[in-house]
Design a protein around this motif. Structure first.
Motif, PDB file in Angstrom:
ATOM      1  N   PHE A  79       0.892  -1.104  -0.148  1.00 48.17           N
ATOM      2  CA  PHE A  79      -0.208  -0.004  -0.047  1.00 48.17           C
ATOM      3  C   PHE A  79       0.775   1.215  -0.016  1.00 48.17           C
ATOM      4  N   VAL A  80       0.218   2.422  -0.619  1.00 52.49           N
ATOM      5  CA  VAL A  80       1.321   3.550  -0.553  1.00 52.49           C
ATOM      6  C   VAL A  80       0.537   4.544   0.102  1.00 52.49           C
ATOM      7  N   VAL A  81       1.346   5.231   1.082  1.00 56.44           N
ATOM      8  CA  VAL A  81       1.057   6.863   1.276  1.00 56.44           C
ATOM      9  C   VAL A  81       1.407   7.673   0.615  1.00 56.44           C
ATOM     10  N   PRO A  82       0.409   8.405   0.201  1.00 55.33           N
ATOM     11  CA  PRO A  82       0.700   9.424  -0.987  1.00 55.33           C
ATOM     12  C   PRO A  82       1.645  10.659  -0.508  1.00 55.33           C
ATOM     13  N   PRO A  83       2.563  11.263  -1.586  1.00 50.04           N
ATOM     14  CA  PRO A  83       3.336  12.232  -1.256  1.00 50.04           C
ATOM     15  C   PRO A  83       2.452  13.349  -0.672  1.00 50.04           C
ATOM     16  N   GLY A  84       2.928  14.028   0.393  1.00 51.41           N
ATOM     17  CA  GLY A  84       2.313  15.133   1.160  1.00 51.41           C
ATOM     18  C   GLY A  84       1.492  14.656   2.115  1.00 51.41           C
ATOM     19  N   GLU A  85       1.355  13.311   2.377  1.00 50.34           N
ATOM     20  CA  GLU A  85       0.370  12.754   3.409  1.00 50.34           C
ATOM     21  C   GLU A  85       1.164  11.959   4.521  1.00 50.34           C
ATOM     22  N   VAL A  86       0.704  12.118   5.883  1.00 51.08           N
ATOM     23  CA  VAL A  86       0.956  11.164   6.977  1.00 51.08           C
ATOM     24  C   VAL A  86      -0.028  10.287   7.069  1.00 51.08           C
ATOM     25  N   TRP A  87       0.127   9.161   7.569  1.00 47.82           N
ATOM     26  CA  TRP A  87      -1.081   8.275   7.962  1.00 47.82           C
ATOM     27  C   TRP A  87      -0.839   7.781   9.419  1.00 47.82           C
ATOM     28  N   VAL A  88      -1.831   7.904  10.107  1.00 50.22           N
ATOM     29  CA  VAL A  88      -1.845   7.351  11.575  1.00 50.22           C
ATOM     30  C   VAL A  88      -2.751   6.000  11.500  1.00 50.22           C
ATOM     31  N   ILE A  89      -2.405   4.990  11.626  1.00 50.76           N
ATOM     32  CA  ILE A  89      -3.044   3.769  11.331  1.00 50.76           C
ATOM     33  C   ILE A  89      -3.398   3.166  12.823  1.00 50.76           C
ATOM     34  N   ASP A  90      -4.589   3.182  13.172  1.00 47.50           N
ATOM     35  CA  ASP A  90      -5.004   2.695  14.566  1.00 47.50           C
ATOM     36  C   ASP A  90      -5.880   1.401  14.380  1.00 47.50           C
ATOM     37  N   VAL A 230      -4.670  -9.614  -2.037  1.00 45.02           N
ATOM     38  CA  VAL A 230      -5.432 -10.025  -0.866  1.00 45.02           C
ATOM     39  C   VAL A 230      -6.162  -9.008  -0.433  1.00 45.02           C
ATOM     40  N   PRO A 231      -7.294  -9.455   0.325  1.00 49.26           N
ATOM     41  CA  PRO A 231      -8.061  -8.183   0.739  1.00 49.26           C
ATOM     42  C   PRO A 231      -7.881  -7.831   2.154  1.00 49.26           C
ATOM     43  N   PHE A 232      -7.662  -6.406   2.654  1.00 47.58           N
ATOM     44  CA  PHE A 232      -7.342  -5.777   3.862  1.00 47.58           C
ATOM     45  C   PHE A 232      -7.731  -4.177   3.744  1.00 47.58           C
ATOM     46  N   CYS A 233      -7.868  -3.566   5.011  1.00 43.88           N
ATOM     47  CA  CYS A 233      -8.250  -2.191   5.045  1.00 43.88           C
ATOM     48  C   CYS A 233      -7.413  -1.771   6.059  1.00 43.88           C
ATOM     49  N   LEU A 234      -7.144  -0.542   6.046  1.00 42.45           N
ATOM     50  CA  LEU A 234      -6.514   0.384   6.991  1.00 42.45           C
ATOM     51  C   LEU A 234      -7.331   1.470   7.422  1.00 42.45           C
ATOM     52  N   GLU A 235      -7.400   1.716   8.647  1.00 42.37           N
ATOM     53  CA  GLU A 235      -8.254   2.685   9.496  1.00 42.37           C
ATOM     54  C   GLU A 235      -7.390   3.628  10.194  1.00 42.37           C
ATOM     55  N   GLY A 236      -7.601   4.717  10.143  1.00 39.42           N
ATOM     56  CA  GLY A 236      -6.913   5.643  11.058  1.00 39.42           C
ATOM     57  C   GLY A 236      -7.296   7.316  10.745  1.00 39.42           C
ATOM     58  N   THR A 237      -6.427   7.983  10.856  1.00 39.07           N
ATOM     59  CA  THR A 237      -6.419   9.464  10.351  1.00 39.07           C
ATOM     60  C   THR A 237      -5.456   9.822   9.528  1.00 39.07           C
ATOM     61  N   LYS A 238      -5.533  10.794   8.645  1.00 39.83           N
ATOM     62  CA  LYS A 238      -4.462  11.041   7.688  1.00 39.83           C
ATOM     63  C   LYS A 238      -4.183  12.587   8.110  1.00 39.83           C
ATOM     64  N   ARG A 239      -3.058  13.087   7.752  1.00 36.00           N
ATOM     65  CA  ARG A 239      -2.814  14.691   7.955  1.00 36.00           C
ATOM     66  C   ARG A 239      -1.758  15.037   6.805  1.00 36.00           C
ATOM     67  N   SER A 240      -1.673  16.413   6.907  1.00 37.39           N
ATOM     68  CA  SER A 240      -0.609  16.723   5.490  1.00 37.39           C
ATOM     69  C   SER A 240       0.594  16.570   6.557  1.00 37.39           C
ATOM     70  N   ALA A 241       1.524  16.371   5.558  1.00 33.22           N
ATOM     71  CA  ALA A 241       3.130  16.339   6.160  1.00 33.22           C
ATOM     72  C   ALA A 241       3.516  17.765   6.348  1.00 33.22           C
ATOM     73  N   TYR A 242       2.721  18.642   5.872  1.00 29.75           N
ATOM     74  CA  TYR A 242       3.274  20.263   5.964  1.00 29.75           C
ATOM     75  C   TYR A 242       2.429  20.868   6.831  1.00 29.75           C
ATOM     76  N   GLY A 243       3.140  22.138   7.463  1.00 26.65           N
ATOM     77  CA  GLY A 243       2.556  22.910   8.398  1.00 26.65           C
ATOM     78  C   GLY A 243       1.538  23.833   7.778  1.00 26.65           C
ATOM     79  N   LYS A 244       0.728  24.239   8.487  1.00 25.49           N
ATOM     80  CA  LYS A 244      -0.342  25.421   8.320  1.00 25.49           C
ATOM     81  C   LYS A 244       0.238  26.539   7.636  1.00 25.49           C
ATOM     82  N   GLY A 245      -0.162  27.164   6.687  1.00 24.67           N
ATOM     83  CA  GLY A 245       0.573  28.191   5.774  1.00 24.67           C
ATOM     84  C   GLY A 245       1.816  27.615   4.694  1.00 24.67           C
ATOM     85  N   ASP A 246       2.265  26.650   4.731  1.00 24.45           N
ATOM     86  CA  ASP A 246       3.155  26.191   3.736  1.00 24.45           C
ATOM     87  C   ASP A 246       2.320  25.678   2.657  1.00 24.45           C
ATOM     88  N   LEU A 247       1.958  26.715   1.928  1.00 27.25           N
ATOM     89  CA  LEU A 247       1.007  26.474   0.587  1.00 27.25           C
ATOM     90  C   LEU A 247       1.825  25.790  -0.636  1.00 27.25           C
TER      91      LEU A 247
END
Ligand SMILES: [Ca+2]
Ligand SMILES: [Ca+2]
Ligand SMILES: [Ca+2]
Length: 306
Positions: A79-90, A230-247
């Motif tokens: 599986f791939v965490v896309p550029p610019g994202e951070v995944w927190v898998i719970d 093979v089938p699977f699912c990942l759950e959690g939250t995702k956030r940007s790898a960058y800070g507020k304002g870093d457009l």
């Protein structure tokens, strides 16, 4: 928090897309990634009303692959965490059957999930996670799906959902990862994963095909007519790898972010085109969930703060 999918399986075959996420959009625990398409035949034939059939597609010859932890067997898929994202898998879920088990009570006693930072069949990637979860009929529900061979009428392979809560959560920056799966059940050595299956396709593979560890040797998951996922699912939250304002998403907050900020504010489509790996919500500098003129002053403050 593990959100069981079985009720959703029963509720809506129609909404069941191949990556599955559309069916789950309303769940509280966000789906980060899901490849759990298995249903080929809605209720009918010999399958009890309200249940579903997952039929191997021609010319395939096997309904699944052994993943029994007691045999040191594993399956792994990417599986791939896309550029610019951070995944927190719970939470992580996968699927399995033990042939001839009853569908009314899960035979599974253990789920094991492993995350590597590379393909475990190639070299020795780092182990980022290795979690074993005790399972019982209470926490490994019947998925509503019976796995069968093509044109076979059989209830002998009821597929169960095998969920794990990941605590502490696993935080992953952008990159390609591999999820390893194994299980144990009442019948030693008999835990099997079905394949991701879509009607008319002998193999349904997203990214890299899955690999398997069997008797100490890694190899592709072949049907053997076609490679499989093979089938699977990942759950959690995702956030940007960058800070507020870093457009412009260069990891820095400075004057080069002004034009991208204005673009994010005035032209969401243009912003998405120019910065496809960024998140327009980084312009929500006052944190109210919207990007609009009320974010201008907070943006200037961020930019000019000492
Ligand atoms: Ca894959
Ligand atoms: Ca920047
Ligand atoms: Ca705002």
């Amino acid at each position: 928090m593990v959100a069981y999918r079985s009720a959703l399986v029963l509720a809506g075959y129609v909404a069941w897309t191949w990556i599955g996420s559309a069916a789950y959009a309303a769940e509280p625990g966000a789906i980060l990634y899901c490849q759990d398409a298995m249903i080929t035949t809605p209720t009918g034939g010999c399958i009890p009303p309200g249940r579903f059939q997952s039929e191997t597609q021609e010319p395939n010859g096997a309904p699944g692959t052994n993943m029994d932890n007691k045999l040191a067997a594993r399956v792994a898929d990417d599986f791939v965490v896309p550029p610019g994202e951070v995944w927190v898998i719970d939470a992580i879920s996968f699927f399995g059957y033990q042939r001839f088990s009853s569908y009314t009570s899960s035979p599974f006693t253990l789920a094991r999930v492993i995350v590597w930072d590379g393909d475990p069949s190639q070299g020795s990637p780092n182990v980022l996670l290795d979690v074993v979860t005790p399972l019982s009929p209470a926490n490994s529900p019947f998925s509503g799906i019976f796995r069968t061979m093509y044109a076979e009428c059989s209830l002998s392979r009821p597929v169960f959902e095998l969920p794990s809560t990941i605590s502490p959560a696993l935080t992953l920056p952008a990159g390609t990862y591999w999820l390893g799966l194994a299980a144990e059940g009442l019948v030693s050595g008999a835990s099997t994963t079905p394949y991701v299956t879509t009607t008319g396709q002998p193999g349904t593979v997203r990214g890299h095909y899955a690999v398997r560890l069997w008797e100490g040797v890694w190899s592709p998951v072949n049907d053997p007519k076609a490679r499989q996922d093979v089938p699977f699912c990942l759950e959690g939250t995702k956030r940007s790898a960058y800070g507020k304002g870093d457009l412009n998403c260069d990891g820095k907050l400075n004057n080069f972010d002004i034009d991208p900020f204005v673009l994010a504010l005035t032209n969401p489509t243009g912003y998405a085109q120019k910065f496809p790996d960024c998140d327009r919500m980084l312009a929500d500098c006052n944190g109210d969930g919207a990007v609009n003129n009320f974010d201008i002053d907070p943006f200037v403050k961020l930019l000019t703060k000492p």
